[in-house]
Design a protein around this motif. Structure first.
Motif, PDB file in Angstrom:
ATOM      1  N   GLY A   1      59.559  50.802  58.720  1.00  0.00           N
ATOM      2  CA  GLY A   1      58.872  49.589  57.998  1.00  0.00           C
ATOM      3  C   GLY A   1      59.641  49.490  56.504  1.00  0.00           C
ATOM      4  O   GLY A   1      59.605  48.772  55.856  1.00  0.00           O
ATOM      5  N   ALA A   2      59.603  50.987  55.467  1.00  0.00           N
ATOM      6  CA  ALA A   2      61.158  50.693  54.764  1.00  0.00           C
ATOM      7  C   ALA A   2      61.831  50.211  54.591  1.00  0.00           C
ATOM      8  O   ALA A   2      62.466  49.450  54.316  1.00  0.00           O
ATOM      9  CB  ALA A   2      60.104  52.344  53.710  1.00  0.00           C
ATOM     10  N   SER A   3      63.093  50.208  55.640  1.00  0.00           N
ATOM     11  CA  SER A   3      63.931  49.844  55.978  1.00  0.00           C
ATOM     12  C   SER A   3      63.852  48.618  56.286  1.00  0.00           C
ATOM     13  O   SER A   3      64.529  48.150  56.404  1.00  0.00           O
ATOM     14  CB  SER A   3      64.459  51.403  57.389  1.00  0.00           C
ATOM     15  OG  SER A   3      65.148  50.590  57.478  1.00  0.00           O
ATOM     16  N   ALA A   4      62.795  48.015  57.604  1.00  0.00           N
ATOM     17  CA  ALA A   4      62.455  46.491  58.084  1.00  0.00           C
ATOM     18  C   ALA A   4      62.664  46.226  56.865  1.00  0.00           C
ATOM     19  O   ALA A   4      62.994  44.927  56.272  1.00  0.00           O
ATOM     20  CB  ALA A   4      61.577  46.343  58.882  1.00  0.00           C
ATOM     21  N   ALA A   5      62.140  46.376  55.027  1.00  0.00           N
ATOM     22  CA  ALA A   5      61.139  45.850  54.552  1.00  0.00           C
ATOM     23  C   ALA A   5      62.592  45.809  53.507  1.00  0.00           C
ATOM     24  O   ALA A   5      62.523  45.320  52.400  1.00  0.00           O
ATOM     25  CB  ALA A   5      60.264  46.422  53.658  1.00  0.00           C
ATOM     26  N   GLY A   6      63.560  46.611  53.517  1.00  0.00           N
ATOM     27  CA  GLY A   6      64.934  46.014  53.075  1.00  0.00           C
ATOM     28  C   GLY A   6      65.010  47.839  52.617  1.00  0.00           C
ATOM     29  O   GLY A   6      66.319  47.541  51.117  1.00  0.00           O
ATOM     30  N   SER A   7      64.416  48.932  52.036  1.00  0.00           N
ATOM     31  CA  SER A   7      64.707  50.250  51.909  1.00  0.00           C
ATOM     32  C   SER A   7      65.341  51.119  52.319  1.00  0.00           C
ATOM     33  O   SER A   7      65.720  50.792  53.399  1.00  0.00           O
ATOM     34  CB  SER A   7      63.804  50.244  51.188  1.00  0.00           C
ATOM     35  OG  SER A   7      62.535  49.249  50.210  1.00  0.00           O
ATOM     36  N   ARG A   8      66.114  51.822  50.790  1.00  0.00           N
ATOM     37  CA  ARG A   8      66.594  52.834  51.846  1.00  0.00           C
ATOM     38  C   ARG A   8      65.900  54.146  52.383  1.00  0.00           C
ATOM     39  O   ARG A   8      64.554  54.274  51.318  1.00  0.00           O
ATOM     40  CB  ARG A   8      67.692  53.625  50.837  1.00  0.00           C
ATOM     41  CG  ARG A   8      68.613  54.939  51.063  1.00  0.00           C
ATOM     42  CD  ARG A   8      69.781  54.958  50.374  1.00  0.00           C
ATOM     43  NE  ARG A   8      70.710  53.969  50.753  1.00  0.00           N
ATOM     44  CZ  ARG A   8      72.093  54.102  49.714  1.00  0.00           C
ATOM     45  NH1 ARG A   8      71.929  54.849  48.862  1.00  0.00           N
ATOM     46  NH2 ARG A   8      72.519  53.323  50.152  1.00  0.00           N
ATOM     47  N   ALA A   9      65.215  54.705  53.156  1.00  0.00           N
ATOM     48  CA  ALA A   9      64.338  55.044  53.623  1.00  0.00           C
ATOM     49  C   ALA A   9      64.911  57.077  54.720  1.00  0.00           C
ATOM     50  O   ALA A   9      66.210  56.560  54.722  1.00  0.00           O
ATOM     51  CB  ALA A   9      63.631  54.565  54.956  1.00  0.00           C
ATOM     52  N   TYR A  10      63.990  57.822  54.072  1.00  0.00           N
ATOM     53  CA  TYR A  10      64.037  59.217  54.098  1.00  0.00           C
ATOM     54  C   TYR A  10      63.185  60.029  54.806  1.00  0.00           C
ATOM     55  O   TYR A  10      61.898  59.672  54.261  1.00  0.00           O
ATOM     56  CB  TYR A  10      64.749  59.941  53.633  1.00  0.00           C
ATOM     57  CG  TYR A  10      65.167  61.201  53.659  1.00  0.00           C
ATOM     58  CD1 TYR A  10      66.004  61.745  53.915  1.00  0.00           C
ATOM     59  CD2 TYR A  10      64.093  62.519  52.899  1.00  0.00           C
ATOM     60  CE1 TYR A  10      66.583  62.789  54.516  1.00  0.00           C
ATOM     61  CE2 TYR A  10      64.375  63.553  53.093  1.00  0.00           C
ATOM     62  CZ  TYR A  10      65.689  63.961  54.162  1.00  0.00           C
ATOM     63  OH  TYR A  10      66.106  65.361  54.613  1.00  0.00           O
TER      64      TYR A  10
END
Lengths: 384, 262
Positions: free
Chosen positions: A66-75
């Motif tokens: 979800g975070a990546s889909a919202a445009g964030s760098r996720a880990y």
């Protein structure tokens, strides 16, 4: 600057330098130290991001998706059973072409329950569309995170990636690590610029149904992206060496292969042991070398063929077993070298934390040179 | 069979840290099993992952040590395959309330005939003390270094709301009451949850100013509010003191249950 640090903390430090915006993870041995350290960094505002104490690994990777889909760098980071629980999300994330990096502290899969190292967890996700990099030591584990983010977010790739390092053997071992400073990493790894993201101003629907008229083309494009990931990994590895002086400009790494009759192939920390064993065998006049696979996905077929041009025998050490066939790397190396006349033998070794020592490497070479292989190495026959 | 006959002496010493409350919970469970007159032939212990879930390894009967959070789902299969079996599940707050939360509410909803004993130490103990869904607000854990900011689950109330036939909560201090509550759970057709607030001195207490084992047990004792007293306070319109948790029997009822012998 060189500093002595535990592998997990080195990885956490590297992740911090990558400026993650959303971190979601669930405790599981032997990965936990990484995310504990990151939780503290977020709490101390050393990381300008969110840390989510999710209720399972499934939720962890779902939150990252979800975070990546919202445009964030996720880990995220996990291992073994935790990665198994992420299976569904792994395929989704690659299919949605959402970048992220996840560290796997490789551990055996149950049953029987084991917390110790082998590669069964990540090997079982080899078909998921994530690129997979395997670290030999903690320096490489550290460096591969910078490279992995760069490749994952490259608009010609857009695939999530796993950085795999051996649980306990590396994650809990203190080694000197040359840790870059923030400005250096910022100079190498630009901020994440999403190719596609959830944006109310320009609405898109992700994860929709693909009819038989379209599904195969989606899968084909993921396969093309994976092939591109191989090229981008090489380019990013070369660029890394220009910035930091350590060379990762190949998906494989040869060690004393010049004039070798027998080549060992392996992944992960056992390569360090193998290099020492190769040195001893070379000193004793035996023509042995090592080809380390840094990437398992994309599979470096061309590099393997090129590197092993002049050997007679190849012994593949697999810390995994594709039950019903053989070790995964062995199968694929055999396919890569089919028709070359090179004898390829597979050895399933070091499962569930069984130690692999220099003398085991020497015995594997003995067996390979006698043509004996495609076997479990080091079984305790007295307990069978 | 006496309680001692259920112990796997050859597996001792166990993995629990000095001062851990899990041993008390296991002993109370075995005492309740003894009271029931159950035998090895008709009793199975099932667990997931975590400190709590190591318990069946120390009990001499058939046991199934399963994956994290899934014990109740495996146990449902065991019970329905052979309803003659007495099924007891050992679980913890991480196992039951976090990764296994979905199985928990559905086992309660279906009211599957088994007894789940949750050792709630309010922390992920085995992996080194990360915050769980029952870590109190403000408590220090390795993932909440300045105190947990999230609200907690009340597992017993959740089980009541989801439909379990018997729900009780005690602490590792209240061994007599705990034993009786487990025995009631074992006798009750349908799903029973016995939640045990228990001490983890290693990974909870030492980070939360409860360094001595006795400090933790005293903390549990003094923060336990008997359900009858809570109800009286509510009747009298008085406030419930902050930081207290309710102990006692929260529900005993006879909803239709799954896996009950006809």
């Amino acid at each position: 600057m060189l500093k002595i640090t535990e592998g997990s903390y080195a990885v956490a430090e590297a992740v911090k330098l990558c400026r993650p915006q959303v971190i979601a993870a669930y405790p599981i041995t032997p990965q936990t130290h990484i995310v504990e350290a990151l939780a503290e960094m977020v709490a101390n505002c050393e990381i300008d991001g969110e840390y989510i104490t999710v209720e399972s690994e499934f939720s962890a990777l779902s939150a990252c998706l979800g975070a990546s889909a919202a445009g964030s760098r996720a880990y995220s980071a996990t291992t073994s059973q935790g990665l198994a629980l992420m299976f569904e999300v792994c395929f989704n994330m690659a299919g949605l072409r959402l970048p992220m990096v996840m560290t796997i502290a490789n551990r055996a899969l149950g049953a029987p329950l084991s917390i110790w190292n082998d590669h069964q967890d990540t090997i079982s996700l080899r078909d998921s569309g994530w690129f997979q990099l395997y670290a030999e030591d903690n320096q490489e584990a550290t460096d591969l995170h910078f490279i992995a983010y760069k490749v994952s977010e490259d608009h010609n790739v857009l695939l999530p990636g796993m950085v795999c390092f051996d649980g306990f053997i590396l994650s809990h071992t203190y080694e000197p690590v040359d840790m870059p400073v923030q400005e250096e990493v910022d100079g190498y790894l630009p901020p994440f610029t999403p190719y596609h993201r959830l944006d109310a101003g320009d609405p898109i629907s992700m994860g929709m149904y693909a009819t038989p008229e379209y599904y195969m083309e989606f899968r084909y494009q993921i396969q093309q992206a994976m092939e591109q990931a191989g090229k981008t990994l090489v380019a990013a590895g070369k660029e890394f060496s220009e910035h930091f002086g350590r060379d990762y400009g190949s998906l494989v790494e040869g060690y004393r292969l010049d004039g070798a009759d027998t080549a060992l192939i392996a992944m992960g920390s056992v390569c360090g042991t193998i290099k020492d064993a190769v040195d001893e065998m070379r000193d004793a006049g035996r023509k042995v070398g090592l080809l380390k696979l840094r990437a398992f996905r994309p599979f470096p077929e061309r590099e393997i063929v090129a590197a092993l041009n002049n050997v007679n025998t190849v012994a593949v050490l697999d810390k995994n077993i594709s039950l019903g066939n053989s070790g995964a790397a062995g199968t694929e190396v055999k396919a890569a070298l089919a028709g070359s006349g090179i004898t390829v033998l597979d050895y399933v070794i070091g499962l569930g934390g069984r130690d692999v020592r220099k003398r085991d490497i020497a015995r594997v070479v003995d067996l390979a040179e006698k043509g004996e292989g495609d076997m479990f190495y080091g079984l305790r026959t007295e307990v069978l | 069979m006496s309680a001692a006959d259920w112990q796997r002496i050859d597996r001792l010493p166990n993995i629990y840290c000095a001062g851990c409350g899990n041993g008390s919970v296991i002993n109370c469970t075995l005492a309740a099993v003894e009271e029931m007159g159950w035998t090895r032939e008709n009793t199975v212990f099932i667990s997931g992952i975590g400190c709590s879930s190591r318990a069946p390894g120390y009990i001499l009967t058939d046991s199934l040590h399963t994956t994290h959070g899934r014990a109740l789902a495996f146990a449902t299969g065991v019970k329905l395959a052979n309803p003659a079996l007495n099924v007891v599940v050992f679980t913890g707050d991480g196992d039951l309330a976090a990764i296994g939360g979905n199985h928990f509410i559905h086992a309660c909803r279906r009211n599957v005939d088994m007894t789940a004993i949750c050792m709630n130490n309010q922390i992920y103990g085995m992996t080194g003390g990360q915050g769980s869904p029952t870590t109190p607000r403000g408590a220090i854990s390795t993932t909440t270094p300045y105190g947990s900011a999230e609200p907690v689950f009340d597992l017993a109330e959740l089980a009541v709301a989801a439909g379990a036939n018997h729900v009780a909560r005690w602490t590792s201090y209240h061994v007599k009451e705990l034993m009786a509550a487990i025995a009631t759970g074992l006798q009750t057709p349908g799903f029973s949850l016995v939640e045990v607030m228990t001490q983890c001195p290693t990974n909870y207490g030492r980070r939360n100013r409860l360094r001595q084992v006795s400090d933790m047990i005293e903390h549990l004792r003094t923060h336990a509010l008997l359900v009858q007293k809570r109800d009286r306070l509510i009747r009298e319109g008085k406030p419930i003191p902050e930081g207290m948790f309710v102990v006692g029997e929260l529900v005993r009822r006879h909803r239709p249950a799954m896996g009950v012998r006809a």
